[in-house]
Design an enzyme around this catalytic site. Sequence first.
Site, mmCIF file in Angstrom:
data_model
loop_
_atom_site.group_PDB
_atom_site.id
_atom_site.type_symbol
_atom_site.label_atom_id
_atom_site.label_comp_id
_atom_site.label_asym_id
_atom_site.label_seq_id
_atom_site.Cartn_x
_atom_site.Cartn_y
_atom_site.Cartn_z
ATOM 1 N N ASP A 53 10.681 131.294 -72.625
ATOM 2 C CA ASP A 53 11.944 131.370 -73.370
ATOM 3 C C ASP A 53 13.159 131.419 -72.437
ATOM 4 O O ASP A 53 14.294 131.348 -72.898
ATOM 5 C CB ASP A 53 11.964 132.615 -74.271
ATOM 6 N N ASP A 311 46.065 95.757 -75.769
ATOM 7 C CA ASP A 311 44.655 96.151 -75.779
ATOM 8 C C ASP A 311 44.334 96.997 -76.996
ATOM 9 O O ASP A 311 43.325 96.819 -77.648
ATOM 10 C CB ASP A 311 44.323 96.974 -74.525
ATOM 11 N N GLY A 446 31.192 97.316 -75.928
ATOM 12 C CA GLY A 446 30.428 96.871 -77.080
ATOM 13 C C GLY A 446 30.694 95.397 -77.343
ATOM 14 O O GLY A 446 29.772 94.609 -77.541
ATOM 15 N N MET A 447 31.962 95.039 -77.287
ATOM 16 C CA MET A 447 32.328 93.646 -77.514
ATOM 17 C C MET A 447 31.698 92.736 -76.473
ATOM 18 O O MET A 447 31.199 91.660 -76.779
ATOM 19 C CB MET A 447 33.864 93.531 -77.475
#
Lengths: 525, 525, 464, 464
Positions: A53, A311, A446-447
């Site tokens: 733990d 942008d 992403g693009m």
Amino acid sequence: MQAKKSGRIQPTGGRDSMKLAYWMYAGPAHIGTLRIASSFKNVHAIMHAPLGDDYFNVMRSMLERERDFTPVTASVVDRNVLARGSQEKVVDNITRKDREESPDLIVLTPTCTSSILQEDLQNFVDRAQLDARGDVLLADVNHYRVNELQAGDRTLQQIVQFYLEKARKKGDLPTEKTAKPSVNIIGISTLGFHNQHDCTELKRLMSDLGIEVNEVIPEGASVHNLKNLPQAWFNLVPYRELGLMTAQYLEQEFGMPCVDITPMGVVETARCIRKIQQLLNAQGAGVDYEEYIDHQTRHVSQAAWFSRSIDCQNLTGKKAVVFGDNTHAAAMTKILAREMGIHVVLAGTYCKYDADWFKAQVSEYCDEVLISDDNGAIGDAIARLEPAAIFGTQMERHIGKRLNIPCGVIAAPIHIQNFPIGYRPFLGYEGTNQVADLVYNSFTLGMEDHLLEIFGGHDTKEVITKGMSADSDLNWTKEAQATLNQVPGFVRGKVKRNTEKFARERGLSEISLEVFYAAKEAVGA
Amino acid sequence: MQAKKSGRIQPTGGRDSMKLAYWMYAGPAHIGTLRIASSFKNVHAIMHAPLGDDYFNVMRSMLERERDFTPVTASVVDRNVLARGSQEKVVDNITRKDREESPDLIVLTPTCTSSILQEDLQNFVDRAQLDARGDVLLADVNHYRVNELQAGDRTLQQIVQFYLEKARKKGDLPTEKTAKPSVNIIGISTLGFHNQHDCTELKRLMSDLGIEVNEVIPEGASVHNLKNLPQAWFNLVPYRELGLMTAQYLEQEFGMPCVDITPMGVVETARCIRKIQQLLNAQGAGVDYEEYIDHQTRHVSQAAWFSRSIDCQNLTGKKAVVFGDNTHAAAMTKILAREMGIHVVLAGTYCKYDADWFKAQVSEYCDEVLISDDNGAIGDAIARLEPAAIFGTQMERHIGKRLNIPCGVIAAPIHIQNFPIGYRPFLGYEGTNQVADLVYNSFTLGMEDHLLEIFGGHDTKEVITKGMSADSDLNWTKEAQATLNQVPGFVRGKVKRNTEKFARERGLSEISLEVFYAAKEAVGA
Amino acid sequence: MTVAQEPTGLNFDCETGNYHTFCPISCVAWLYQKIEDSFFLVIGTKTCGYFLQNAMGVMIFAEPRYAMAELEEGDISAQLNDYEELKRLCLQIKRDRNPSVIVWIGTCTTEIIKMDLEGLAPKLEAEIGIPIVTARANGLDYAFTQGEDTVLAAMAHRCPSKVTSEAEKEERNAIQKLLTFGRKAEETAPTSEPKHPPLVLFGSLPDPVVTNLTLELKKQGVEVSGWLPAKRYTELPVIEEGYYVAGVNPFLSRTATTLMRRRKCKLIGAPFPIGPDGTRAWIEKICSVFGIEPQGLAEREAKIWESLEDYLQLIRGKSVFFMGDNLLEISLARFLIRCGMTVPEIGIPYMDKRYQAAELALLEKTCQEMGVSTPNIVEKPDNYNQLQRIKAIQPDLVITGMAHANPLEARGINTKWSVEFTFAQIHGFSNARDILELVTRPLRRNNSLKDLGWEKLVQEEATV
Amino acid sequence: MTVAQEPTGLNFDCETGNYHTFCPISCVAWLYQKIEDSFFLVIGTKTCGYFLQNAMGVMIFAEPRYAMAELEEGDISAQLNDYEELKRLCLQIKRDRNPSVIVWIGTCTTEIIKMDLEGLAPKLEAEIGIPIVTARANGLDYAFTQGEDTVLAAMAHRCPSKVTSEAEKEERNAIQKLLTFGRKAEETAPTSEPKHPPLVLFGSLPDPVVTNLTLELKKQGVEVSGWLPAKRYTELPVIEEGYYVAGVNPFLSRTATTLMRRRKCKLIGAPFPIGPDGTRAWIEKICSVFGIEPQGLAEREAKIWESLEDYLQLIRGKSVFFMGDNLLEISLARFLIRCGMTVPEIGIPYMDKRYQAAELALLEKTCQEMGVSTPNIVEKPDNYNQLQRIKAIQPDLVITGMAHANPLEARGINTKWSVEFTFAQIHGFSNARDILELVTRPLRRNNSLKDLGWEKLVQEEATV
């Protein structure tokens, strides 16, 4: 009182049922307590718990790349200890550590496991205090009712109260305010999300404003100095999750005003500074920070200019999902919606215990609010909404990886990536810059992936038609399917769904090219 | 002299042949000239070029998110101008711009295209100077012999020399050194790789060292102040690609010593500071920076501690490829090999014109040196070497994407991602932190992708065997192939190759399980 | 020919100034994607190569199907044999990529050094066995989108004039195939001869737009025999003397001329199918040439307008200034005026009043019908002068090249990149929304910033 | 049984101190990967779940084939019916993942509240139709790797004792199938009966290591009938009374006992196949039990040692201190002593002197042969005291849990994570290099830093 060896604790009215959990957004209560205890200088924690733990020590050492041994010792509960009762062992371990390292304070905490034993730990502490030179304190949290965040908040308040009352009894409590305006920064702690850099940035901000930093707690603080807290002109609690209970206590007991506006984003940072100005002037300081705000906004921070730049224009109306703790999810939602014109389709928090605040903060800036600590629910919502980007935790980053949606990480649970070596605050004016980068990179990387996907297939003479699951009750004609396949991958799912919705509403069972274009015209599919 | 309308320029001994180019690491010469001209305050450039050659303005506006109009005007060469000769148009445009915006200096440059016309542009400039109130200068570069980097270096030197000689003629040249130690920082320019943040960091470093910054050129400098350059105690040229010609000129003409050690990485930053110390003390300053270096290394920068930490230990011996400009590729190679124990299998530069320096710098830190500006050659080398990470340019990042190898970007060609809004220097002590993050994240995010690949397939009852091209002259038995497929993806290619090499050396045409394990034992495949 | 007369009510001006557009070699960025079996070889200098790599935002695509033949000093100084050099590169391309066609893109440099591309190509084509098409997409003669014009004009020469085999006919008629695919056999079995002379459309559009426009005409009973360019070089349409041709882009005057003069086609001069008004006018004009009465076009247009209402509310009464970049300016201005905007100035790099005659006439008519003054049309504008005019006029929106957008925004002027209209799908009824999505984006964005009181954030930064 | 006698020349100590290891539920992290058709359900608290998520570095794998049954207050206080609650979750797992087996991992909490998992499982298994195996991998009784022991011991009960159909036999004998696949029919056609009683190996190893060890034995004429666990639950090996069994890991004493006492197997007590010395001893012992004379093993071992020479040069004469974590300590220490290192102390959470008897004997023998003093073996060490001893001894390397590595490094002590040996492939001849690659990494790294003069960089930072 000995441990009840026969198990089950007394009914307490809890009605929650067993939960299938793949992921937790907040840790168990003892983690919160240990974060507070080990943030202080020369405070040691004794964890009364079974073997295994005590992984808090691993987290601190590995995630923060901490050079020092974590001042937490597990007083191991094993079968023998269970049989004999743990009092002797716990008391021995407290007094032993008191001798070995002379900490100012030893905090005792059980874990979820050992708390079931319902032992009279206060009694253990009282016994140990008889021999210990330092102070000994039992962390007062219910391990089944509160999580890491709530426990941390409570433990910090408990320690502060303990030392202020102790000082008051000794008549050792300074009562005068500092000569110059001053602040306590409350809530900076070990294993906090970008806390170290945020703290540096807040100190710089205070210095710019001509405000002395009276105390920063708990990180790096000495419990001996806690008695000086009331000397500050006000308290600043940058994170909603940690420090509010302490600030409330200080307000009640010493009338200290509190600023609980998180200075994240250009607008909220300005609001935070204006609130500080108001509090200082109410105490006769006569400061005017408007010029400073204007200068920072227009010339120092680049975030406002980014918002206006081309942008960012190209991000206008793009859909984003935000999820995280209250502090970061609320601030990020406001930044995206208000400062960058991004369409927040969902804002969510896993801080269920503080849901009302969150709803009040974000409702006007998003379409939908989700209060949940079930990662499956968030994953489903993201899959349904198909945002262009996600701003969430490491969990959402992985949901995004699966769905091919970029994700900027804005909140705990912490990960080694949230302990960068380079300077990466989220708060203050440099924080606005860092957040602008995070937003921009999330969308554009992403693009980029999508562009690579689109153009990647055009390298050779053979044009490979990208497959798409025909998982649908509707029949797409070949030509409609071919046209759909020409739609860029990152919106194809949405176009498909909208087209099918359009067809269903009109009772069409086949989607021809004509239906496809009609749908586009009708619903902008 | 009118344009030679009939084309081809005179033979000049060039023997280069037409080249198939997919990618360029450095731009054409005029880009270098324009970077220098537009870095200065109140300097305008006139580009004598056909329509479309003036995309420098787009780059500056978009990549740097520049708020001001780029001070470059194209004097458009079209069919009519070709027919009539361009002198009138160029002179008109120079004098017009002189009237419209009163720049201190107008720099005229052709492009590759217009330089073929072999016009007497110096004559155009002389003519324009008769009417212009400001200075007019023709950038003196050969557009087919030098690239962007060399042209920038030359143009900066040309402008500096022009104003120093002008001041000398006017008897306007300050000769005394500044009272306190001072420095000129030479080579900070627009569209430079992380130049703005590096400059901030260098100024902080100089301030820490008690050194006044006399001038920073060309970024933000006024040509009127160039005459003050010789007042500094020394010149600091952080980038090998830009500023050395200027520093050499200042050394020859004014005996100014120059520090050309790039302060990138903990070791090189210390070496740079020690060199500064030596130069200052030679001029009687009596400084001792050892304590500062020690303090920064151990307590301020986290990079040295990162090197010693467990995270970095796990990178020990991992293979990396480094490629970039001379400055960054050499510095990165040293950091990886010397400070982090990473095995640099290849270090390369596209600065072919300065190859000897690069070889001398990196040879002892890497297995192989590659001097080339052919992106295909670099791609092939990376595919062959299969490093665990790449540190290169945007080109290498994309090579890495194809090969599934992570890449940290360390050098130009610049990309909008190299103009972060948040603070991201590569130089100085904060630079060491940023570089440590870059290294760590490159390796671990790569590892994360591999782990996801490995575990991703275990979600369901059906275990899908990951395919692998059987593209080989050797026959793998099914069981050997199955075992190979169990090897993690990121080393599978290497294991396959080594096993086949082992088999070929022994004349085996089939790879059985036994051969597979024998190869592992023999060559550690 | 059916080209309309030049309109007279418009004010034309030619500043012959220093203006910025992208280089015409830009066209390779979309043409190599459009023609899937092609390879584009740009024969020029480092300056050309660096442009393609940086400004076109294509630097991320390593080894696309285009490359530079980078001229080095030896080439410029004529020490090396152009033929041998180009042969070496083309053989390498053949080996590495094996395209169906190599398109040589000439540049300013090949013009200046007078490299004889048209002379070299046939010889090399015969030797290496791959068709080589040459186009002089240079900045001395052309601006930005006109690069496509030079390529299509060159390809117009390569369209077969007669198809021998049925198989080839099948291949050449790929569009027809696509549209009938999946239908029942009886519907298509007797390949119904179209009721009008063959019609070939020219202009490079994304495949979905090609399908869409083809379908729109089909609805009116007009069969499209082919498109120039086709998806593949091997599918270039058959063009015989007397075929009708119609352009879809305003910058294709040279292609139109080539088709008329060299391939003896009949040009249908119509406004361009941009915006619902332009699309309707384009279809109507084609129908009228073939004596077809168009069905339901007015309703169609009205319905589209209705669906645009949410966007129209954002722009009605607002002004838009075109600095001039991609030669789409007249068509876009005409559509935006129809949307309720005003247009003080249309900058345009090149104005072919004959090829654009029908579009100019529609612009004039639109201004009259909308009750707004006609725009000032400025050919080869001077950007510096334009900035002064923008400062004076303070338009609600400036459509401009990439170099001026950020500085204008920093001064509180809303901008939209003209180049986005080049790459977006803007043709036909369905795409009208997409145009307005682009046009309104800065207005929507800056509205939301304005609510915040951030308008003056950068406005005082500097003056134009 | 063939277990050797307890060795006597070693010094054993038991500090019963406060020491750190990972929780035994960790084993799900590797067992769910090993057994591909399994689902592991850890029945515990938030504390258990957060551990799995964070400390095991598995937080990146969203929805792996394991989950937490998170006990809430209602469960703890016995207000809710355990059976109904577990049934609900297991039905959900069946619906979502449809595993071949669900393994219930009991925790400290289920121990303390005395949840009767063993009683509930058979009933629920019958009701939902998926086998449910229960293992008490709790921290009250076990440390780290012993979690695997509890699971394998539970699974030992589930190995079939008789196979009826040929098809099932085929499936159960997947390893044999793998090894003969692709051979000519005549080679395998008469399924040659092994010349010795069946042998089943136990211990979870990555598949390539399983194949490797199986092959090593095959070379000596020893056929492995099966492994516990197999790649799939449905392929658990047949175990009949009288079968021989041998373990590959030192932490499997409970599994060994179960196989002996409950399944009446004969345990071959051997050193563990870690390092070339251990691997050789393991094979020799198995061969000796079957009366087989091993062939070429000495040469094999020698060759491996030869190939390790580059690493050996780095560690010869250096000292290594085991703080104790994963129960692999004795085997690793024995191998490293054979490599030429000295070992002042071996901390170990639990020391089963009977199960590890052969390994301990080999350790003692190795020390004698290498002429070094025997290590002090400290069971349940006290980490604080160990740090004092490390400070005094200044060993060249400390193999330790994750919590102490960075602070020791900051004080100039080289460290290696013990947990890496748990996850790396360390068994058999071929993997000896991998062990040394791990062991030497800090030495190689810190050597290179030392050359730089950076040694004192953090050493003065603080004192232990």
